[in-house]
Design a protein around this motif. Structure first.
Motif, PDB file in Angstrom:
ATOM      1  N   LYS A  38       0.803  -1.215   0.000  1.00 17.23           N
ATOM      2  CA  LYS A  38       0.000   0.000   0.000  1.00 17.23           C
ATOM      3  C   LYS A  38       0.842   1.274   0.000  1.00 17.23           C
ATOM      4  O   LYS A  38       0.313   2.372  -0.050  1.00 17.23           O
ATOM      5  CB  LYS A  38      -0.931   0.007   1.209  1.00 17.23           C
ATOM      6  CG  LYS A  38      -1.982  -1.084   1.171  1.00 17.23           C
ATOM      7  CD  LYS A  38      -2.881  -0.996   2.368  1.00 17.23           C
ATOM      8  CE  LYS A  38      -3.932  -2.100   2.308  1.00 17.23           C
ATOM      9  NZ  LYS A  38      -4.845  -2.017   3.450  1.00 17.23           N
ATOM     10  N   ASP A  94       3.576   3.925  -1.568  1.00 16.40           N
ATOM     11  CA  ASP A  94       4.083   4.395  -2.854  1.00 16.40           C
ATOM     12  C   ASP A  94       5.566   4.736  -2.788  1.00 16.40           C
ATOM     13  O   ASP A  94       6.295   4.544  -3.757  1.00 16.40           O
ATOM     14  CB  ASP A  94       3.317   5.628  -3.323  1.00 16.40           C
ATOM     15  CG  ASP A  94       1.868   5.319  -3.644  1.00 16.40           C
ATOM     16  OD1 ASP A  94       1.601   4.208  -4.142  1.00 16.40           O
ATOM     17  OD2 ASP A  94       1.009   6.173  -3.388  1.00 16.40           O
ATOM     18  N   LEU A  95       6.009   5.263  -1.656  1.00 12.23           N
ATOM     19  CA  LEU A  95       7.405   5.661  -1.492  1.00 12.23           C
ATOM     20  C   LEU A  95       7.730   5.706  -0.010  1.00 12.23           C
ATOM     21  O   LEU A  95       6.836   5.680   0.832  1.00 12.23           O
ATOM     22  CB  LEU A  95       7.666   7.015  -2.146  1.00 12.23           C
ATOM     23  CG  LEU A  95       6.802   8.192  -1.683  1.00 12.23           C
ATOM     24  CD1 LEU A  95       7.489   8.985  -0.601  1.00 12.23           C
ATOM     25  CD2 LEU A  95       6.501   9.077  -2.871  1.00 12.23           C
ATOM     26  N   LYS A 147      10.177  -0.044  -4.056  1.00 16.75           N
ATOM     27  CA  LYS A 147       9.631   1.276  -3.743  1.00 16.75           C
ATOM     28  C   LYS A 147      10.794   2.259  -3.622  1.00 16.75           C
ATOM     29  O   LYS A 147      11.858   1.922  -3.100  1.00 16.75           O
ATOM     30  CB  LYS A 147       8.861   1.260  -2.412  1.00 16.75           C
ATOM     31  CG  LYS A 147       7.757   0.224  -2.343  1.00 16.75           C
ATOM     32  CD  LYS A 147       6.645   0.535  -3.299  1.00 16.75           C
ATOM     33  CE  LYS A 147       5.557  -0.526  -3.160  1.00 16.75           C
ATOM     34  NZ  LYS A 147       4.426  -0.309  -4.004  1.00 16.75           N
TER      35      LYS A 147
END
Length: 123
Positions: free
Chosen positions: A3, A5-6, A38
């Motif tokens: 879940k 993103d970064l 990621k």
């Protein structure tokens, strides 16, 4: 991590090769981010750039060779009192785990840190 993103992390210091010195756990977080594909971004001000070139965790000035060592070799009943125990407060995150650094000088790759340090010390 699916879940996410970064990953963003601060830094206590940024060393010459673009690696980070930060609180314990940052290195593990960067490893997990790399495994999950990621991006790992570091945030640091330029005054935290330091002229230090560690190659591993053991090259940090805070590492002690006697992490768990007895002061003498005599057997004693009170062995726990003679045990010196210290825990590292910082760890080193190598530059190959860092995607980009966000600084007050702009966004740069880890390899750009050495160029900025040269500018600091030549001016």
């Amino acid at each position: 991590m699916e879940k996410v993103d970064l990953v963003l992390a601060g830094a206590e210091g940024v060393v010459e090769n673009g690696g980070l010195i930060n609180k314990v756990g940052t290195y593990q977080l960067a490893i997990v981010a790399k495994a999950a594909k990621k991006p790992f971004y570091a945030l640091a001000e330029s005054f935290k750039f330091v002229r230090l070139y560690p190659l591993s965790q053991y090259d940090l000035p805070t590492h002690r060779a006697d992490l768990l060592a007895f002061k003498d070799s005599e057997p004693t009943k009170d062995w726990a009192a003679r045990l010196v125990a210290t825990n590292p407060m910082l760890d080193y995150t190598p530059p190959e785990l860092i995607t980009l650094l966000f600084t007050d000088l702009g966004v740069m790759t880890p390899s750009g840190v050495s160029d900025e340090l040269i500018k600091f010390y030549l001016d």
